[in-house]
Design a protein around this motif. Structure first.
Motif, PDB file in Angstrom:
ATOM      1  N   ALA A  45       0.796  -1.235   0.000  1.00  0.00           N
ATOM      2  CA  ALA A  45       0.000   0.000   0.000  1.00  0.00           C
ATOM      3  C   ALA A  45       0.829   1.285   0.000  1.00  0.00           C
ATOM      4  O   ALA A  45       0.553   2.195  -0.794  1.00  0.00           O
ATOM      5  N   PRO A  46       1.834   1.425   0.880  1.00  0.00           N
ATOM      6  CA  PRO A  46       2.614   2.675   0.871  1.00  0.00           C
ATOM      7  C   PRO A  46       3.278   2.966  -0.475  1.00  0.00           C
ATOM      8  O   PRO A  46       3.399   4.129  -0.869  1.00  0.00           O
ATOM      9  N   LEU A  47       3.703   1.922  -1.193  1.00  0.00           N
ATOM     10  CA  LEU A  47       4.296   2.132  -2.510  1.00  0.00           C
ATOM     11  C   LEU A  47       3.251   2.670  -3.484  1.00  0.00           C
ATOM     12  O   LEU A  47       3.534   3.563  -4.287  1.00  0.00           O
ATOM     13  N   SER A  48       2.040   2.134  -3.405  1.00  0.00           N
ATOM     14  CA  SER A  48       0.958   2.609  -4.275  1.00  0.00           C
ATOM     15  C   SER A  48       0.611   4.059  -3.962  1.00  0.00           C
ATOM     16  O   SER A  48       0.383   4.863  -4.875  1.00  0.00           O
ATOM     17  N   ILE A  49       0.592   4.385  -2.674  1.00  0.00           N
ATOM     18  CA  ILE A  49       0.288   5.760  -2.262  1.00  0.00           C
ATOM     19  C   ILE A  49       1.372   6.701  -2.761  1.00  0.00           C
ATOM     20  O   ILE A  49       1.081   7.790  -3.278  1.00  0.00           O
ATOM     21  N   ARG A  50       2.630   6.278  -2.614  1.00  0.00           N
ATOM     22  CA  ARG A  50       3.734   7.114  -3.085  1.00  0.00           C
ATOM     23  C   ARG A  50       3.645   7.331  -4.590  1.00  0.00           C
ATOM     24  O   ARG A  50       3.858   8.443  -5.083  1.00  0.00           O
ATOM     25  N   GLY A  51       3.324   6.278  -5.324  1.00  0.00           N
ATOM     26  CA  GLY A  51       3.198   6.405  -6.766  1.00  0.00           C
ATOM     27  C   GLY A  51       2.104   7.384  -7.158  1.00  0.00           C
ATOM     28  O   GLY A  51       2.254   8.165  -8.102  1.00  0.00           O
ATOM     29  N   ALA A  52       0.984   7.346  -6.410  1.00  0.00           N
ATOM     30  CA  ALA A  52      -0.115   8.260  -6.706  1.00  0.00           C
ATOM     31  C   ALA A  52       0.252   9.705  -6.387  1.00  0.00           C
ATOM     32  O   ALA A  52      -0.265  10.643  -6.998  1.00  0.00           O
ATOM     33  N   LEU A  53       1.175   9.888  -5.434  1.00  0.00           N
ATOM     34  CA  LEU A  53       1.578  11.236  -5.018  1.00  0.00           C
ATOM     35  C   LEU A  53       2.620  11.863  -5.935  1.00  0.00           C
ATOM     36  O   LEU A  53       2.837  13.077  -5.870  1.00  0.00           O
ATOM     37  N   VAL A  54       3.266  11.068  -6.778  1.00  0.00           N
ATOM     38  CA  VAL A  54       4.360  11.574  -7.613  1.00  0.00           C
ATOM     39  C   VAL A  54       3.963  12.797  -8.441  1.00  0.00           C
ATOM     40  O   VAL A  54       4.625  13.842  -8.367  1.00  0.00           O
ATOM     41  N   PRO A  55       2.897  12.733  -9.246  1.00  0.00           N
ATOM     42  CA  PRO A  55       2.565  13.923 -10.053  1.00  0.00           C
ATOM     43  C   PRO A  55       2.177  15.121  -9.206  1.00  0.00           C
ATOM     44  O   PRO A  55       2.527  16.260  -9.528  1.00  0.00           O
ATOM     45  N   VAL A  56       1.463  14.872  -8.102  1.00  0.00           N
ATOM     46  CA  VAL A  56       1.058  15.974  -7.227  1.00  0.00           C
ATOM     47  C   VAL A  56       2.272  16.597  -6.555  1.00  0.00           C
ATOM     48  O   VAL A  56       2.392  17.829  -6.457  1.00  0.00           O
ATOM     49  N   ALA A  57       3.199  15.747  -6.088  1.00  0.00           N
ATOM     50  CA  ALA A  57       4.402  16.235  -5.420  1.00  0.00           C
ATOM     51  C   ALA A  57       5.289  17.014  -6.389  1.00  0.00           C
ATOM     52  O   ALA A  57       5.845  18.061  -6.028  1.00  0.00           O
ATOM     53  N   ASN A  58       5.435  16.514  -7.605  1.00  0.00           N
ATOM     54  CA  ASN A  58       6.253  17.208  -8.600  1.00  0.00           C
ATOM     55  C   ASN A  58       5.671  18.573  -8.938  1.00  0.00           C
ATOM     56  O   ASN A  58       6.392  19.576  -9.018  1.00  0.00           O
ATOM     57  N   PHE A  59       4.358  18.606  -9.123  1.00  0.00           N
ATOM     58  CA  PHE A  59       3.702  19.872  -9.423  1.00  0.00           C
ATOM     59  C   PHE A  59       3.816  20.830  -8.233  1.00  0.00           C
ATOM     60  O   PHE A  59       4.094  22.022  -8.408  1.00  0.00           O
ATOM     61  N   GLY A  60       3.631  20.288  -7.031  1.00  0.00           N
ATOM     62  CA  GLY A  60       3.699  21.123  -5.835  1.00  0.00           C
ATOM     63  C   GLY A  60       5.071  21.730  -5.624  1.00  0.00           C
ATOM     64  O   GLY A  60       5.189  22.922  -5.295  1.00  0.00           O
ATOM     65  N   SER A  61       6.127  20.927  -5.812  1.00  0.00           N
ATOM     66  CA  SER A  61       7.478  21.444  -5.618  1.00  0.00           C
ATOM     67  C   SER A  61       7.843  22.478  -6.681  1.00  0.00           C
ATOM     68  O   SER A  61       8.652  23.372  -6.434  1.00  0.00           O
ATOM     69  N   THR A  62       7.237  22.368  -7.871  1.00  0.00           N
ATOM     70  CA  THR A  62       7.528  23.307  -8.959  1.00  0.00           C
ATOM     71  C   THR A  62       6.808  24.642  -8.774  1.00  0.00           C
ATOM     72  O   THR A  62       7.387  25.708  -8.985  1.00  0.00           O
TER      73      THR A  62
END
Length: 232
Positions: free
Chosen positions: A114-131
């Protein structure tokens, strides 16, 4: 004049940077040390990875070479496990440990961890957020209008998603390392003394993620303090 521009919240950034530097130095020194310790089995990182994957019933993951130093990673999108120059063809205790760790991620993916799936789902949001976070915050600090706090708060919210990604990454990395050590021990690919060296390398690597998360949290705390001052 210096004290007029001095902001005590910079200390939080400095602490975060020091933690990251110390963790990076630790993993490099640990990896360098155990890169000089040849495994008794003589297996290379690539051979160890392929064996672990087969033993785990995983046949659809490709193991490939990637240039760089400690650039090893598993990409769940295309099921490719990439091993760096210092791991792919090396038969050291450190190389086998790193290869096994990346296999741990592949096993997580196969088992639906589950944590890996959650991390994968967060990738686009995290990338956009950091940018987008810093442009929004700077815009809010520069403009003089009622909308300034809106931009600052949106920037802080965006940055918080990047921090959340770093926090979710921690259990993913720790779990992959535990899987790696257990598999290497159970299969006899590494002996007890060799496993101690592998644990040190993987523990040092885990510290980089802990330091990264701590630095992100400290930066977020700084932004909240700055936002609170502006709101006052």
């Amino acid at each position: 004049m210096f004290y007029y521009y001095y902001d005590g919240t910079y200390l939080l950034v400095v602490i975060g940077a020091l933690l990251s530097l110390m963790a990076s130095a630790k993993v490099k020194s640990s990896f360098a040390r155990y890169s000089n310790v040849r495994s008794m089995s003589g297996m290379t990182g690539r051979e160890a990875a392929e064996r672990i994957l087969r033993n785990s019933g995983i046949y659809d993951v490709q193991v490939q070479h990637i240039y760089g130093n400690l650039t090893d990673h598993y990409d769940p999108r295309n099921k490719v496990l990439s091993l760096s120059d210092s791991v792919y063809n090396s038969n050291s205790v450190a190389a086998i440990g790193v290869a096994a760790h990346e296999c741990g991620h592949a096993i997580q993916h196969a088992k639906g961890y589950a944590p890996l799936s959650i991390r994968g789902a967060l990738v686009p949001v995290a990338n956009f957020g950091s940018t987008i976070s810093w442009p929004l915050i700077l815009m809010g600090l520069l403009i003089r209008s009622n909308a300034s706090m809106l931009f600052i708060n949106l920037g802080i919210l965006a940055f918080s998603f990047a921090v959340l990604f770093q926090i979710v990454t921690l259990p993913v990395e720790f779990n992959a390392s535990r899987r790696a050590v257990r598999i290497l021990g159970e299969t006899g690919m590494l002996g007890p003394d060799e496993l101690r060296g592998t644990r040190k390398v993987l523990s040092a690597a885990a510290l980089t993620y802990v330091a990264g998360a701590a630095a992100g949290i400290l930066q977020l705390l700084r932004l909240l303090i700055i936002g609170g001052r502006r709101n006052d």
